[in-house]
Design a protein around this motif. Structure first.
Motif, PDB file in Angstrom:
ATOM      1  N   THR A  68       0.859  -1.182   0.000  1.00  0.00           N
ATOM      2  CA  THR A  68       0.000   0.000   0.000  1.00  0.00           C
ATOM      3  C   THR A  68       0.896   1.233   0.000  1.00  0.00           C
ATOM      4  O   THR A  68       2.110   1.128   0.159  1.00  0.00           O
ATOM      5  N   THR A  69       0.304   2.402  -0.140  1.00  0.00           N
ATOM      6  CA  THR A  69       1.105   3.628  -0.218  1.00  0.00           C
ATOM      7  C   THR A  69       1.567   4.107   1.151  1.00  0.00           C
ATOM      8  O   THR A  69       2.320   5.069   1.239  1.00  0.00           O
ATOM      9  N   VAL A  70       1.089   3.457   2.219  1.00  0.00           N
ATOM     10  CA  VAL A  70       1.511   3.787   3.584  1.00  0.00           C
ATOM     11  C   VAL A  70       1.957   2.508   4.271  1.00  0.00           C
ATOM     12  O   VAL A  70       1.585   1.397   3.869  1.00  0.00           O
ATOM     13  N   GLY A  71       2.763   2.648   5.338  1.00  0.00           N
ATOM     14  CA  GLY A  71       3.053   1.507   6.174  1.00  0.00           C
ATOM     15  C   GLY A  71       1.842   1.221   7.045  1.00  0.00           C
ATOM     16  O   GLY A  71       1.271   2.134   7.647  1.00  0.00           O
ATOM     17  N   LEU A  72       1.412  -0.030   7.117  1.00  0.00           N
ATOM     18  CA  LEU A  72       0.165  -0.354   7.792  1.00  0.00           C
ATOM     19  C   LEU A  72       0.276  -1.705   8.483  1.00  0.00           C
ATOM     20  O   LEU A  72       0.772  -2.672   7.896  1.00  0.00           O
ATOM     21  N   ALA A  73      -0.175  -1.779   9.749  1.00  0.00           N
ATOM     22  CA  ALA A  73      -0.172  -3.040  10.486  1.00  0.00           C
ATOM     23  C   ALA A  73      -1.365  -3.074  11.419  1.00  0.00           C
ATOM     24  O   ALA A  73      -1.706  -2.069  12.054  1.00  0.00           O
ATOM     25  N   PHE A  74      -2.021  -4.245  11.495  1.00  0.00           N
ATOM     26  CA  PHE A  74      -3.173  -4.464  12.375  1.00  0.00           C
ATOM     27  C   PHE A  74      -2.783  -5.422  13.493  1.00  0.00           C
ATOM     28  O   PHE A  74      -1.928  -6.289  13.323  1.00  0.00           O
ATOM     29  N   ARG A  87       3.902   7.112   7.483  1.00  0.00           N
ATOM     30  CA  ARG A  87       4.121   7.771   6.189  1.00  0.00           C
ATOM     31  C   ARG A  87       5.053   8.938   6.413  1.00  0.00           C
ATOM     32  O   ARG A  87       4.941   9.669   7.395  1.00  0.00           O
ATOM     33  N   ALA A  88       5.989   9.125   5.489  1.00  0.00           N
ATOM     34  CA  ALA A  88       6.892  10.277   5.501  1.00  0.00           C
ATOM     35  C   ALA A  88       7.605  10.432   6.843  1.00  0.00           C
ATOM     36  O   ALA A  88       7.791  11.543   7.329  1.00  0.00           O
ATOM     37  N   GLY A  89       7.990   9.314   7.449  1.00  0.00           N
ATOM     38  CA  GLY A  89       8.728   9.362   8.700  1.00  0.00           C
ATOM     39  C   GLY A  89       7.883   9.642   9.925  1.00  0.00           C
ATOM     40  O   GLY A  89       8.418   9.863  11.017  1.00  0.00           O
ATOM     41  N   ARG A  90       6.562   9.642   9.790  1.00  0.00           N
ATOM     42  CA  ARG A  90       5.663   9.894  10.905  1.00  0.00           C
ATOM     43  C   ARG A  90       4.757   8.683  11.114  1.00  0.00           C
ATOM     44  O   ARG A  90       4.395   7.988  10.156  1.00  0.00           O
ATOM     45  N   THR A  91       4.371   8.445  12.365  1.00  0.00           N
ATOM     46  CA  THR A  91       3.564   7.272  12.710  1.00  0.00           C
ATOM     47  C   THR A  91       2.383   7.678  13.584  1.00  0.00           C
ATOM     48  O   THR A  91       2.534   8.500  14.492  1.00  0.00           O
ATOM     49  N   PRO A 128      -5.931   1.067  -0.114  1.00  0.00           N
ATOM     50  CA  PRO A 128      -4.705   1.399  -0.840  1.00  0.00           C
ATOM     51  C   PRO A 128      -3.864   2.483  -0.183  1.00  0.00           C
ATOM     52  O   PRO A 128      -2.637   2.453  -0.268  1.00  0.00           O
ATOM     53  N   SER A 129      -4.522   3.449   0.504  1.00  0.00           N
ATOM     54  CA  SER A 129      -3.781   4.539   1.139  1.00  0.00           C
ATOM     55  C   SER A 129      -4.136   4.704   2.611  1.00  0.00           C
ATOM     56  O   SER A 129      -3.984   5.781   3.170  1.00  0.00           O
ATOM     57  N   GLY A 130      -4.603   3.644   3.261  1.00  0.00           N
ATOM     58  CA  GLY A 130      -4.962   3.776   4.663  1.00  0.00           C
ATOM     59  C   GLY A 130      -5.794   2.604   5.128  1.00  0.00           C
ATOM     60  O   GLY A 130      -5.556   1.458   4.755  1.00  0.00           O
ATOM     61  N   PHE A 131      -6.812   2.901   5.944  1.00  0.00           N
ATOM     62  CA  PHE A 131      -7.649   1.841   6.491  1.00  0.00           C
ATOM     63  C   PHE A 131      -9.001   2.419   6.888  1.00  0.00           C
ATOM     64  O   PHE A 131      -9.182   3.640   6.984  1.00  0.00           O
ATOM     65  N   SER A 132      -9.951   1.521   7.130  1.00  0.00           N
ATOM     66  CA  SER A 132     -11.239   1.904   7.708  1.00  0.00           C
ATOM     67  C   SER A 132     -11.530   0.960   8.861  1.00  0.00           C
ATOM     68  O   SER A 132     -10.993  -0.142   8.928  1.00  0.00           O
ATOM     69  N   HIS A 133     -12.375   1.392   9.780  1.00  0.00           N
ATOM     70  CA  HIS A 133     -12.796   0.500  10.854  1.00  0.00           C
ATOM     71  C   HIS A 133     -14.240   0.804  11.231  1.00  0.00           C
ATOM     72  O   HIS A 133     -14.661   1.958  11.245  1.00  0.00           O
ATOM     73  N   VAL A 134     -14.965  -0.255  11.487  1.00  0.00           N
ATOM     74  CA  VAL A 134     -16.385  -0.152  11.803  1.00  0.00           C
ATOM     75  C   VAL A 134     -16.731  -1.102  12.943  1.00  0.00           C
ATOM     76  O   VAL A 134     -16.025  -2.078  13.192  1.00  0.00           O
TER      77      VAL A 134
END
Length: 220
Positions: A68-74, A87-91, A128-134
């Motif tokens: 994806t376009t960002v680092g992402l972990a669940f 993203r861009a050195g920020r978390t 692709p560029s993040g996440f959603s949660h419901v």
């Protein structure tokens, strides 16, 4: 363009290509751009690869999409953040405020943490560029649970300040550079057409970045 002319085949112009745009030099000397509504590729080790949101278990046990376009972990269950995104050195990270999470059921791009409340599931989905949660509220009794009156996620934003935007969403601004690193739309809720205060097998609530909201039935 010289390569396209020589080979008589289109050649990708990598310096003009991005997550949502591909530019190719054509053999007749023209440039052709294909633009997508959302990211379809991302850079990995200096090369463009297709977006892949299917979740896989990493060596550290966390769940992460392929590309994806960002680092992402669940979370894989237990304590610790529900979601970590970089993203861009920020978390930034979100934490479920009601104790350890159960081990999730993984299906493609989604991870479902069952019964975080009685008959209420928490579902996070890689984008692709993040996440959603419901929150999925499955019975009328579950919809009446007072714990649903306020669900506020724990939010950490590394070297960023969190601001409300004019559209009712949130943005996380880099404290040093001043640019927006992450943003979230205004939270909302989905209901069946008859507007009953619960959804069988569907989604009632959408909680994003710790924001509160109220449905027409008065439940957030």
């Amino acid at each position: 363009m010289m390569a396209a002319l020589k080979t008589k085949r289109p050649v990708t112009v990598t310096s003009m290509t991005g997550p949502q745009r591909e530019v190719r030099a054509l053999p007749d000397g023209r440039l052709e751009a294909t633009v997508s509504a959302r990211p379809v590729r991302t850079l990995r080790d200096g090369k463009w690869v297709p977006i892949d949101t299917k979740l896989r278990r990493r060596a550290d046990g966390l769940l992460a999409p392929g590309a994806t376009t960002v680092g992402l972990a669940f979370s894989a269950g237990g304590g610790g953040p529900l979601v970590t995104m970089s993203r861009a050195g920020r978390t930034m990270s979100l934490a479920w405020p009601h104790g350890p999470l159960p081990a999730p059921v993984v299906d493609g791009e989604s991870a479902t943490y069952q019964n975080v409340f009685q008959d209420v599931d928490l579902v996070v989905r890689a984008k692709p560029s993040g996440f959603s949660h419901v929150l999925v509220v499955k019975t009328p009794a579950a919809a009446r649970d007072p714990k649903l009156a306020t669900v506020q996620m724990g939010l950490k934003a590394d070297r960023m300040k969190v601001e409300a935007d004019k559209a009712g969403g949130l943005r996380m601004v880099d404290q040093a550079a001043g640019g927006t690193v992450f943003k979230a739309a205004e939270p909302g809720n989905l209901k069946p057409e008859d507007e009953t205060p619960y959804v069988r097998g569907g989604v009632l609530n959408r909680i994003e970045y710790g924001r509160r909201f109220r449905s027409k039935q008065g439940r957030s």
